[in-house]
Design a protein around this motif. Structure first.
Motif, PDB file in Angstrom:
ATOM      1  N   THR A   1       0.899  -1.091  -0.139  1.00 48.42           N
ATOM      2  CA  THR A   1      -0.202   0.060  -0.041  1.00 48.42           C
ATOM      3  C   THR A   1       0.963   1.111   0.046  1.00 48.42           C
ATOM      4  O   THR A   1       0.552   2.335  -0.534  1.00 48.42           O
ATOM      5  CB  THR A   1      -0.855  -0.104   1.279  1.00 48.42           C
ATOM      6  N   LEU A   2       1.950   1.226   0.662  1.00 48.30           N
ATOM      7  CA  LEU A   2       2.841   2.467   0.884  1.00 48.30           C
ATOM      8  C   LEU A   2       3.539   2.595  -0.597  1.00 48.30           C
ATOM      9  O   LEU A   2       3.729   3.714  -1.076  1.00 48.30           O
ATOM     10  CB  LEU A   2       3.646   2.324   1.840  1.00 48.30           C
ATOM     11  N   ALA A   3       4.169   1.470  -1.091  1.00 50.19           N
ATOM     12  CA  ALA A   3       4.684   1.668  -2.509  1.00 50.19           C
ATOM     13  C   ALA A   3       3.732   2.113  -3.339  1.00 50.19           C
ATOM     14  O   ALA A   3       3.949   3.027  -4.266  1.00 50.19           O
ATOM     15  CB  ALA A   3       5.051   0.062  -2.955  1.00 50.19           C
ATOM     16  N   TRP A   4       2.396   1.672  -3.493  1.00 48.66           N
ATOM     17  CA  TRP A   4       1.465   2.141  -4.467  1.00 48.66           C
ATOM     18  C   TRP A   4       1.242   3.700  -4.133  1.00 48.66           C
ATOM     19  O   TRP A   4       0.911   4.499  -5.068  1.00 48.66           O
ATOM     20  CB  TRP A   4       0.194   1.283  -4.524  1.00 48.66           C
TER      21      TRP A   4
ATOM     22  N   ILE B   1       2.876   6.097  -2.700  1.00 48.55           N
ATOM     23  CA  ILE B   1       3.844   6.810  -3.120  1.00 48.55           C
ATOM     24  C   ILE B   1       3.847   7.120  -4.553  1.00 48.55           C
ATOM     25  O   ILE B   1       4.049   8.147  -4.980  1.00 48.55           O
ATOM     26  CB  ILE B   1       5.289   6.303  -2.787  1.00 48.55           C
ATOM     27  N   SER B   2       3.397   5.901  -5.421  1.00 47.39           N
ATOM     28  CA  SER B   2       3.580   6.310  -6.940  1.00 47.39           C
ATOM     29  C   SER B   2       2.404   7.074  -7.347  1.00 47.39           C
ATOM     30  O   SER B   2       2.630   7.772  -8.222  1.00 47.39           O
ATOM     31  CB  SER B   2       3.598   4.654  -7.233  1.00 47.39           C
ATOM     32  N   LEU B   3       1.283   6.688  -6.770  1.00 45.49           N
ATOM     33  CA  LEU B   3       0.248   7.616  -7.020  1.00 45.49           C
ATOM     34  C   LEU B   3       0.642   9.124  -7.060  1.00 45.49           C
ATOM     35  O   LEU B   3       0.369   9.764  -8.072  1.00 45.49           O
ATOM     36  CB  LEU B   3      -0.894   7.361  -6.019  1.00 45.49           C
TER      37      LEU B   3
ATOM     38  N   LEU C   1      12.847  -0.965  -3.473  1.00 42.87           N
ATOM     39  CA  LEU C   1      13.627  -0.507  -2.353  1.00 42.87           C
ATOM     40  C   LEU C   1      12.697  -0.818  -1.353  1.00 42.87           C
ATOM     41  O   LEU C   1      13.108  -1.320  -0.153  1.00 42.87           O
ATOM     42  CB  LEU C   1      14.023   1.024  -2.324  1.00 42.87           C
ATOM     43  N   ILE C   2      11.490  -0.547  -1.401  1.00 42.92           N
ATOM     44  CA  ILE C   2      10.109  -0.791  -0.463  1.00 42.92           C
ATOM     45  C   ILE C   2      10.040  -2.355  -0.318  1.00 42.92           C
ATOM     46  O   ILE C   2      10.115  -2.959   0.882  1.00 42.92           O
ATOM     47  CB  ILE C   2       8.885  -0.287  -0.816  1.00 42.92           C
ATOM     48  N   GLY C   3      10.451  -3.268  -1.332  1.00 41.07           N
ATOM     49  CA  GLY C   3      10.071  -4.596  -1.429  1.00 41.07           C
ATOM     50  C   GLY C   3      11.344  -5.111  -0.524  1.00 41.07           C
ATOM     51  O   GLY C   3      11.183  -6.157   0.301  1.00 41.07           O
TER      52      GLY C   3
ATOM     53  N   THR D   1       5.899   8.724   2.075  1.00 39.69           N
ATOM     54  CA  THR D   1       7.488   8.303   2.105  1.00 39.69           C
ATOM     55  C   THR D   1       8.027   8.559   3.423  1.00 39.69           C
ATOM     56  O   THR D   1       8.673   7.467   3.954  1.00 39.69           O
ATOM     57  CB  THR D   1       8.259   9.174   1.148  1.00 39.69           C
ATOM     58  N   ALA D   2       7.587   9.476   4.237  1.00 39.04           N
ATOM     59  CA  ALA D   2       7.817   9.736   5.663  1.00 39.04           C
ATOM     60  C   ALA D   2       7.392   8.222   6.470  1.00 39.04           C
ATOM     61  O   ALA D   2       7.967   8.433   7.517  1.00 39.04           O
ATOM     62  CB  ALA D   2       7.156  11.046   5.995  1.00 39.04           C
ATOM     63  N   CYS D   3       6.333   7.802   6.207  1.00 40.52           N
ATOM     64  CA  CYS D   3       5.656   6.547   6.871  1.00 40.52           C
ATOM     65  C   CYS D   3       6.568   5.338   6.645  1.00 40.52           C
ATOM     66  O   CYS D   3       6.476   4.339   7.617  1.00 40.52           O
ATOM     67  CB  CYS D   3       4.572   6.184   6.353  1.00 40.52           C
ATOM     68  N   LEU D   4       7.567   5.145   5.715  1.00 38.17           N
ATOM     69  CA  LEU D   4       8.572   4.024   5.567  1.00 38.17           C
ATOM     70  C   LEU D   4       9.107   3.759   6.798  1.00 38.17           C
ATOM     71  O   LEU D   4       9.200   2.609   7.221  1.00 38.17           O
ATOM     72  CB  LEU D   4       9.166   4.253   4.465  1.00 38.17           C
ATOM     73  N   PRO D   5       9.802   4.563   7.436  1.00 35.58           N
ATOM     74  CA  PRO D   5      10.444   4.181   8.632  1.00 35.58           C
ATOM     75  C   PRO D   5       9.932   3.675   9.733  1.00 35.58           C
ATOM     76  O   PRO D   5      10.306   2.835  10.495  1.00 35.58           O
ATOM     77  CB  PRO D   5      11.498   5.709   8.983  1.00 35.58           C
ATOM     78  N   LEU D   6       8.663   4.220  10.080  1.00 39.15           N
ATOM     79  CA  LEU D   6       7.794   3.634  11.138  1.00 39.15           C
ATOM     80  C   LEU D   6       7.148   2.439  10.728  1.00 39.15           C
ATOM     81  O   LEU D   6       7.029   1.629  11.385  1.00 39.15           O
ATOM     82  CB  LEU D   6       6.615   4.789  10.997  1.00 39.15           C
ATOM     83  N   MET D   7       6.841   2.151   9.457  1.00 37.09           N
ATOM     84  CA  MET D   7       6.729   0.821   9.028  1.00 37.09           C
ATOM     85  C   MET D   7       7.811  -0.181   9.381  1.00 37.09           C
ATOM     86  O   MET D   7       7.342  -1.329   9.629  1.00 37.09           O
ATOM     87  CB  MET D   7       6.119   0.944   7.569  1.00 37.09           C
ATOM     88  N   TRP D   8       9.028   0.309   9.011  1.00 41.98           N
ATOM     89  CA  TRP D   8      10.056  -0.594   9.058  1.00 41.98           C
ATOM     90  C   TRP D   8      10.282  -0.817  10.549  1.00 41.98           C
ATOM     91  O   TRP D   8      10.690  -2.262  10.915  1.00 41.98           O
ATOM     92  CB  TRP D   8      11.134   0.083   8.540  1.00 41.98           C
TER      93      TRP D   8
END
Length: 495
Positions: free
Chosen positions: A103-106, A108-110, A362-364, A450-457
């Motif tokens: 969902t994050l990857a999509w 961000i792409s949107l 990168l997200i994968g 994109t800022a949510c990625l570190p939190l998700m990780w």
């Protein structure tokens, strides 16, 4: 009766192109080795035949409506499909967590694709002195991340309500190029992962059947191939396929009644300048139909009638709808529009493809186990549609034994919920915005996710505690023939 055959023969031509595409894929070594799906081969063939007027009496417009409805069917049948038992899934892990990575990857792409498209066309105008609308670049995100259905939907709204010439056709062109980019780039990536044995489902491999496109017969002439599902209704009463098509018909009718009712309730209301009649128009049928199918499946499961629905049959309906949608999309392209805008459209498409691939890889890699499967699936979704993602995933997980297909089902609902303001409020009225406002809204959305990625990780790493890992290993079904010594990700987090 003669007039009634126009639409029927158009559907027959789609089916014929798919059949011819499968034969060409099987017979031509280059196509066979490149693993190009029959829908792409047949669609390109159909586009060529229409462009050279070899199909008299038919034009690209005859296939636009069919494309829209096959797209809608693919979405709705996927959302009617239930959740498979964990014992039938490879890789274990949280479906919600895995779905959120995609969902994050999509998401961000949107936003990012819209910004890239708008800036590329604006820059092209400044460099060449042309006068192409920047919105014909912005619509790339609806063609790539959302596919032909939404490209046609939003393009029609922009064209009819705001006077953006050729918006619907350009949207379909982007959707078609998105499919091509997904396979031209995505297939080599998936094939590389397969050759290295990085996929969890080791039963999926580049065997003769995969390359030929058909299952081979043994020495006795018998074909050993997977089954298509189980019978739910007795054939003496009703064929099981007709029964499942009937379920989809119920969802279709309920969605139509809902939209008709809401159109009568809201009238011409436009709070804060938002045209509510656009949000509840039949152009957004797929979005409302998705919600209807999710609710229907919840009711079916809650009432204990899940045994009356065969998920494998619904998967076949989804797959068939995707095949028809892809070939129909390619045959819906008007050659004159493509020729007039070929260079700027190609520049936008290449830039968007490169950005999407980098982001998905990168997200994968951050997502942990099943990350390779998520890379190709996310890339397919960001360059085509959910169906494209399923087609690429099918290369690495042919029988959908991993949890990624169910992550994809969750993903379909999650992307709508988290991007509701963009999809339901801003996307239909984009041409009414200023360029600065558009960049702020769509660019800001991409930066937020994109800022949510570190939190998700961080959340994923917390989920990989020794206790949870021990529990998952005790309930996980090992991959068939998987080599336990082969590393997946050096810093893998729980998926």
């Amino acid at each position: 009766m003669h007039d009634s055959f126009q639409g029927v023969i158009a559907f027959a031509l789609l089916a014929l192109m798919l059949w011819l595409g499968s034969l060409l894929r099987n017979r031509i070594p280059l196509l066979r080795m490149s693993l190009v799906p029959a829908s792409i081969v047949g669609g390109v063939l159909g586009f060529a035949l229409l462009s050279f007027d070899v199909l008299p009496g038919y034009s690209p417009g005859d296939f636009t409506t069919l494309t829209f409805h096959f797209f809608t069917l693919s979405f709705m049948s996927l959302c009617l499909t239930g959740r498979a038992p964990k014992s039938d899934q490879l890789g274990g892990g949280s479906i919600v967590r895995g779905g959120l990575w995609m969902t994050l990857a999509w998401s961000i792409s949107l936003g990012l694709q819209g910004v890239i498209g708008y800036l590329m066309i604006t820059g092209y105008d400044a460099f060449t002195g042309s006068d192409i609308s920047g919105w014909l670049g912005a619509i790339v995100t609806h063609g790539f991340t959302q596919g032909p259905g939404q490209a046609l939907t939003y393009g029609s709204i922009w064209e009819n309500e705001y006077g953006v010439a050729n918006a619907a056709q350009v949207g379909l062109i982007y959707a078609s190029l998105g499919f091509l980019m997904a396979f031209v780039v995505g297939i080599p990536v998936a094939r590389r992962y397969l050759k290295k044995g990085l996929n969890a489902n080791q039963a999926s491999r580049l065997d003769a059947s995969f390359r030929q496109g058909f299952y081979a017969a043994d020495n006795d002439g018998e074909v050993t191939s997977p089954t298509m599902g189980r019978m739910v209704s007795h054939p003496g009463n009703l064929d099981s396929l007709a029964y499942h098509l009937g379920l989809l018909a119920v969802a279709y009718v309920l969605t139509h009644l809902w939209l008709t009712f809401m159109q009568g309730v809201i009238g011409n209301a436009s709070p804060y300048g938002i045209q509510m009649n656009v949000l509840f128009s039949h152009n957004l049928f797929f979005l409302h139909g998705l919600g209807v199918c999710v609710l229907m499946r919840m009711v079916i499961d809650r009432l204990g009638f899940s045994h009356r629905v065969d998920d494998e049959t619904l998967k076949r309906i989804t797959g068939s709808s995707v095949d028809f949608m892809v070939v129909g999309t390619l045959m819906s392209i008007q050659f004159a529009v493509l020729y007039a805008l070929l260079l700027p459209v190609l520049l936008v498409s290449v830039a968007v493809t490169a950005a999407s691939l980098i982001g998905c890889v990168l997200i994968g890699r951050m997502s942990g186990k099943l990350g390779y499967e998520r890379v190709v699936t996310s890339f397919g979704c960001c360059c085509g549609s959910t169906g494209t993602g399923l087609l690429l995933l099918r290369m690495m997980d042919a029988d959908f034994s991993t949890s990624v297909p169910k992550e994809l089902a969750f993903f379909n609902l999650a992307i709508v919920l988290v991007n509701l303001p963009i999809l339901m409020v801003f996307a239909p009225i984009v041409p009414s915005l200023t360029g600065g406002s558009y960049l702020l809204i769509f660019g800001g959305s991409a930066l937020f996710f994109t800022a949510c990625l570190p939190l998700m990780w961080f959340w994923s790493r917390r989920g990989a505690s020794p206790l949870s890992s021990a529990w998952k290993s005790s309930t996980r079904v090992p991959a068939i023939g998987a080599a336990s010594s082969k590393p997946r990700f050096s810093k893998g987090a729980a998926s």
